[in-house]
Design a protein around this motif. Structure first.
Motif, mmCIF file in Angstrom:
data_model
loop_
_atom_site.group_PDB
_atom_site.id
_atom_site.type_symbol
_atom_site.label_atom_id
_atom_site.label_comp_id
_atom_site.label_asym_id
_atom_site.label_seq_id
_atom_site.Cartn_x
_atom_site.Cartn_y
_atom_site.Cartn_z
ATOM 1 N N GLU A 457 49.256 29.744 39.241
ATOM 2 C CA GLU A 457 48.922 31.074 38.726
ATOM 3 C C GLU A 457 49.603 31.330 37.378
ATOM 4 O OE1 GLU A 457 49.488 35.804 39.836
ATOM 5 O OE2 GLU A 457 49.956 34.277 41.340
ATOM 6 N N ARG A 501 46.731 33.115 35.743
ATOM 7 C CA ARG A 501 46.604 34.498 36.219
ATOM 8 C C ARG A 501 45.258 34.753 36.899
ATOM 9 N NH1 ARG A 501 48.938 33.996 31.619
ATOM 10 N NH2 ARG A 501 47.000 34.248 30.463
ATOM 11 N N SER A 502 44.775 33.749 37.586
ATOM 12 C CA SER A 502 43.514 33.899 38.318
ATOM 13 C C SER A 502 43.707 34.861 39.491
ATOM 14 C CB SER A 502 43.056 32.536 38.834
ATOM 15 O OG SER A 502 42.058 32.676 39.817
ATOM 16 N N SER A 503 42.755 35.747 39.681
ATOM 17 C CA SER A 503 42.825 36.672 40.820
ATOM 18 C C SER A 503 42.663 35.916 42.136
ATOM 19 C CB SER A 503 41.744 37.754 40.698
ATOM 20 O OG SER A 503 40.449 37.171 40.734
ATOM 21 N N ARG A 506 46.115 34.351 42.898
ATOM 22 C CA ARG A 506 47.040 35.448 43.205
ATOM 23 C C ARG A 506 46.752 36.013 44.594
ATOM 24 N NH1 ARG A 506 45.412 39.070 39.814
ATOM 25 N NH2 ARG A 506 46.299 37.927 38.052
ATOM 26 N N GLY A 507 45.483 36.235 44.883
ATOM 27 C CA GLY A 507 45.130 36.782 46.195
ATOM 28 C C GLY A 507 45.367 35.787 47.313
ATOM 29 N N THR A 529 35.532 37.878 45.287
ATOM 30 C CA THR A 529 35.915 37.688 43.884
ATOM 31 C C THR A 529 34.718 37.773 42.946
ATOM 32 O OG1 THR A 529 37.093 36.246 42.347
ATOM 33 C CG2 THR A 529 35.652 35.175 43.925
ATOM 34 N N GLU A 531 35.142 36.117 39.985
ATOM 35 C CA GLU A 531 35.392 34.952 39.147
ATOM 36 C C GLU A 531 34.430 33.824 39.534
ATOM 37 O OE1 GLU A 531 39.476 33.796 39.299
ATOM 38 O OE2 GLU A 531 40.199 35.636 38.347
#
Length: 597
Positions: A457, A501-503, A506-507, A529, A531
């Motif tokens: 991340e 910093r990908s969601s 992170r999730g 998502t 993305e």
């Protein structure tokens, strides 16, 4: 207690250093009247005639075309200078031996390599006997004009504490000698590979043996070197019942406690290969000695002792044809070169095991072209080396980060090969991040995965398991936000590619931290998502157990292979690399494809 010990040693060392600074001994090496000089100069040139080897059980060269060739021993020349301009350490070799010494073949080869490669002013045996004996000693006296012996009484105590073992008496004597004269101390089974001139400018030099210890079989120091005085002072707490505490563990500890006292430590060039690497690297494979200053043979290790006994029953013409590390050492000792014959495959491997550059291109893509490996203390083997080299070849990264989660070095030969060959590998200490995970109640495997995802991340790039071998380019994955492999009804975490910093990462890591199974946490995030992502079985394939041992097995059509839980670790892949390359097993096919194209 440890703090009190440190303060006591430090105070005593300071007193010793101050005292010795103002009371230097004036009895220089060249002025010692007790020194004996060998009476014979170099005799007629010795030689070995190459004959078909009859060694059994050890790899040998194919000598076709060289039968009957005469190889002359290289003549030994001693130096005219004790201390060269710009150097601190005298070019004098010291050996210590208490009791009778009948020189054997290994000791002869070792001492001869010292004289040939280092070209010292003197080689001095400090003994409580007149001199060594035996035919190998007589050979040395004929060949080495600067050989000397001098009487030294065996110490019975140190700092008021009794010494019972002769090995510990030798440990004490070598430090006394280096304090008094300066120079280079060697055990009689240390082989020189290249001259020490780049290191002679230091006050003191040691080689790292393993995480907790520095070797004392090879020590370099100027006269009255501060670190040697500190080491000697530590003997105030000497305990003769503890084998290596003051010999090898204490210098490592002192260096940590007193970093301001000058000491240069060679990480990999003096004490490798050693007992941690195993006898395979001595007798069944070829260690790349281009980076070594010396090699210490641990001749008392049972497997090493047995192998040497078997080899030394043969003639010298047999021994010089050995295609292994010990053969290299003998050839360096006699001829000044590790090889007398280099075939086409040898030449290719020498080129392969040289510096590999990473890409300098700035590619416009969402995911940075960075490779991450996370290491948690597991053994690193040759197949892992191949995996990293394959990733360099197929992904052409701009950087390779090796994240270490444990408080020790990945002290294995394949890793050493990587850091020597791959110029863009960078060690990243992540022990702090791992310590944070240790406070949680999730499983050990998930703690490593969670730490890995947090790294991904932060930096972005490709997170690869060490068991992954890349087979094909994967540039298209780096145009996405996230990509991961798939196996049956689950994800394959061996290859994870993500932007910084990908969601998703992170999730995913948040779900694991909250106690969800990794697959459930990831599936939950992917369902919501925005993305762009890819989950595909072709990203990574996992061969069935036994695939590696199937002659002629084909490589699957996938971007990469993951060998975790597939019997990969049971392979004896640290054996002779040339034999592997010439074989028909899948590991040989991979090695040829990755290294030779």
């Amino acid at each position: 207690m440890r703090k009190l010990e440190k303060l006591l040693i430090g105070a005593l060392a300071l007193l010793c250093i101050v005292y010795l600074t103002f009371t230097e001994r004036n009895a220089g090496i060249h002025g010692n009247s007790k020194v004996r000089k060998s009476t014979q100069e170099n005799s007629e040139d010795r030689q070995v005639v190459i004959t078909p080897p009859v060694l059994r059980g050890f790899p040998s060269f194919d000598i076709t075309g060289t039968e009957g060739k005469r190889l002359l021993y290289r003549r030994i020349q001693c130096s005219d200078e004790i201390v060269k301009p710009g150097h601190k350490i005298p070019n004098v070799i010291h050996y210590v031996w208490f009791g009778r010494l009948t020189l054997n073949a290994v000791q002869y080869y070792s001492i001869r390599s010292t004289a040939l490669i280092q070209k010292p002013k003197f080689i001095i045996f400090h003994m409580d006997h007149p001199e060594p004996d035996g035919p190998y000693w007589e050979r040395l006296k004929e060949e080495v004009s600067c050989l000397r012996t001098t009487y030294r009484k065996m110490p019975e105590s140190v700092m008021g504490r009794p010494i019972s073992l002769v090995e510990h008496k030798s440990d004490v004597a070598r430090l006394e000698i280096l304090s008094e004269y300066g120079g280079i101390y060697c055990d009689v089974n240390v082989f020189f590979i290249r001259a020490l001139d780049p290191l002679m400018k230091h006050s003191a030099v040691l080689g790292k043996e393993e995480d907790r210890s520095y070797g004392n079989s090879f020590i370099m120091a100027e006269k009255n070197a501060s670190f040697i005085q500190l080491w000697r002072s530590s003997y105030i707490n000497f305990d003769h019942t503890r084998w290596s505490d003051h010999s090898t563990v204490m210098p490592r500890r002192l260096h940590k406690w007193f970093p301001e006292i000058p000491l240069h430590v060679e990480q990999y060039s003096m004490m490798r290969p050693n007992y941690m690497d195993g006898e395979d690297w001595l007798f069944y494979n070829n260690w790349d000695l281009r980076y070594n200053y010396c090699v210490h043979l641990y001749v008392n290790e049972p497997t090493v002792k047995d192998a040497l006994e078997a080899i030394l029953q043969h003639s010298e013409s047999d021994i010089v044809t050995l295609d292994n590390t010990f053969g290299q050492l003998v050839r360096i000792s006699l001829f000044g070169t590790p090889y007398f014959k280099v075939d086409d495959l040898d030449n290719k491997l020498l080129r392969v095991h040289s510096a590999v550059q990473c890409s300098e291109e700035n590619v416009d893509q969402r995911i940075p072209n960075i490779i991450h490996y996370v290491w948690n203390g597991e053994r690193i083997q040759y197949q892992h080396y191949l995996g990293v080299r394959s990733a360099l070849q197929m992904l052409k990264p701009s950087a390779v980060y090796f994240h270490v989660l444990v408080d020790k070095d990945p002290f294995y030969q394949p890793y050493l090969m990587l850091i020597r060959e791959v110029t863009c590998i960078k060690m990243m200490n992540q022990t702090g991040a791992m310590q944070q995970q240790l406070q949680s109640t999730i499983s050990a495997e998930n703690k490593k995965l969670l730490t890995s995802l947090q790294i991904l991340e932060e930096y972005g790039g490709a997170l690869l398991d060490l068991n992954v071998t890349m087979l094909r380019p994967s540039d298209d994955f780096f145009a996405l936000d996230f990509a991961i492999g798939k196996k049956e009804d689950d994800f394959d975490y061996s290859v994870v590619i993500a932007k910084p910093r990908s969601s998703i990462t992170r999730g995913w890591s948040g779900g694991i931290a909250n106690g969800l199974r990794p697959s459930v946490a990831l599936l939950t995030i992917l369902q919501s998502t925005h993305e762009t992502f890819l989950v595909n079985e072709q990203i990574v394939a996992a061969p069935q157990r036994g695939w590696f041992e199937t002659t002629g097995a084909h490589l699957p059509f996938a971007r990469s292979l993951s060998f975790r839980n597939s019997g990969w670790d049971s392979l004896e892949s640290d054996r002779n690399e040339k034999e592997l390359m010439l074989g028909t097993l899948p590991l040989g096919t991979l090695a040829r494809s990755i290294l030779l194209g």
